[in-house]
Design a protein around this motif. Structure first.
Motif, short mmCIF file in Angstrom:
data_model
loop_
_atom_site.label_atom_id
_atom_site.label_comp_id
_atom_site.label_asym_id
_atom_site.label_seq_id
_atom_site.Cartn_x
_atom_site.Cartn_y
_atom_site.Cartn_z
N GLN A 9 -19.01 4.79 28.08
CA GLN A 9 -19.00 3.42 27.54
C GLN A 9 -17.87 2.64 28.21
N ASP A 285 -23.50 3.11 27.98
CA ASP A 285 -24.49 3.00 29.06
C ASP A 285 -25.22 4.32 29.27
N SER A 343 -30.10 6.23 30.00
CA SER A 343 -29.13 5.33 30.63
C SER A 343 -29.65 3.90 30.57
N VAL A 344 -28.77 2.99 30.15
CA VAL A 344 -29.13 1.57 30.11
C VAL A 344 -29.36 1.06 31.52
N SER A 345 -28.49 1.43 32.45
CA SER A 345 -28.57 0.92 33.82
C SER A 345 -29.64 1.62 34.64
N SER A 359 -35.11 4.90 26.23
CA SER A 359 -34.59 4.02 25.20
C SER A 359 -33.78 4.83 24.20
#
Length: 373
Positions: A9, A285, A343-345, A359
């Motif tokens: 994070q 992330d 992973s968000v990215s 998600s």
């Protein structure tokens, strides 16, 4: 089962958890200065979110020194005289073996009690009103009085401080020095978060101007500095669902809901330090969830050598996943049930034995269903 949660994070300008000098907390790790967020800060941030993720007010505990005042208020609402209620409530706490500074109305240390403790203690006072009144009258130094707690009183104390339906006490444990029978072994362990890279503490010089100052006057009316840093943190926590079930006996539904609340709360937990000034409200992330039969692996040594990549999150994610792969290759995977990552990215390299999802809902569902299998 043991659920492990590994998070990366990144926070912009922030002072989420400061030391006694007002600076962001730090630690030397791998011979280099790192940013740090204490486990206590992270646990409190998570605790404050439990009711948003499926737990009722009656299912979480309270940390307080102020049992006395709350019980007195409760007794007054039930028709008792306030002065006499205070005498009786003070006697009750003393008789149950708790050190008390009656003048300040505080117990000697911070108690971790269920949300029902005030009601239970109020009932105890009402039931034994005359006995407690006589007990108080017999004491010449009520503020310092302590008594040996007999078996009957021990049973009353256990009932009043019962934590068998307090989810957060079951997770984080409780120690009561005056009565070890009331101690609770924690089902969850939480690490101090450390930055994956070297940090430098910086200073924001600020000024403020008096809005009502005459137009012909210049200059600031207040000046000062605020310390801050920017850091990408590795966060780690685990929960032993077997210990959790032991701490919350006979309530499978509460155990499952507590586990779910724990997972979602720690993913969303952000300390509140200086947030009004800096609004460092970022989300993790990279998420890695490991469900295992036994054992526990904190993956902080992935960052023993500081990350120096221009893209700190991508570099930290590679380090985290590579270190996990090396550990499984060296120590084996017999104790590991499943591993799930998100992973968000989207910067998440493929690794054998790790399921990649897209998600946070998929991530939570995969981890929780694996833990229940």
């Amino acid at each position: 089962m043991i659920i492990e949660l590994h998070l990366l994070q990144s926070f912009p300008v922030s002072n989420l958890n400061r030391d006694d000098t007002g600076q962001p907390k730090t630690a030397t790790f791998g011979g280099h200065l790192r940013g740090r967020i204490s486990s206590q800060s992270l646990k409190r941030s998570a605790r404050m979110l439990f009711q948003q993720y499926g737990l009722d007010t009656s299912e979480v505990g309270v940390r307080t020194k102020r049992l006395l005042d709350n019980v007195v208020d409760s007794l007054v609402r039930e028709g008792r005289d306030r002065d006499q209620a205070r005498v009786v409530a003070t006697a009750a706490l003393q008789q149950l073996g708790f050190g008390l500074d009656a003048a300040k109305g505080l117990t000697q240390y911070l108690l971790y009690v269920s949300g029902e403790a005030v009601g239970h203690l109020t009932g105890y006072c009402q039931r034994d009103w005359d006995t407690l009144t006589a007990f108080a009258a017999a004491k010449t130094n009520a503020q310092q009085a302590k008594v040996k707690v007999d078996k009957t009183r021990q049973a009353d104390a256990r009932r009043i401080l019962d934590a068998s339906r307090a989810a957060d006490i079951a997770l984080f444990g409780r120690m009561i020095a005056d009565n070890k029978d009331l101690n609770v072994d924690a089902a969850s362990q939480v690490a101090h978060a450390v930055s994956t890279h070297v940090v430098v503490t910086e200073f924001d010089f600020y000024t403020a101007v008096d809005d009502l100052k005459p137009h012909d006057e210049s200059g600031a009316d207040m000046i000062g500095t605020i310390d801050f840093n920017t850091a990408c943190y590795y966060r780690y926590a685990n929960v032993d669902t077997t210990q959790l079930a032991h701490n919350l006996p006979g309530d499978t539904d509460l155990v499952q809901r507590t586990t779910k609340a724990w997972l979602h709360a720690f993913i969303n937990a952000v300390p509140g330090g200086k947030q009004n000034s800096m609004a460092a409200r970022t989300m993790p992330d990279t998420l890695l969830g490991v469900v295992r039969e036994r054992g526990a692996w904190n993956l902080a040594n992935a960052f023993l050598k500081p990350v120096i990549d221009n893209d700190l999150m991508a570099g930290s994610t590679r380090r985290l996943m590579d270190h996990f792969t090396k550990l499984t290759g060296f120590y084996g995977t017999s104790q590991i049930h499943t591993a799930t990552a998100a992973s968000v990215s989207g910067d998440l390299p493929e690794h054998d034995g790790v399921r990649i999802v897209r998600s946070v809902d998929e991530f939570a569902s995969a981890v929780l269903s694996s833990a229940e299998a």
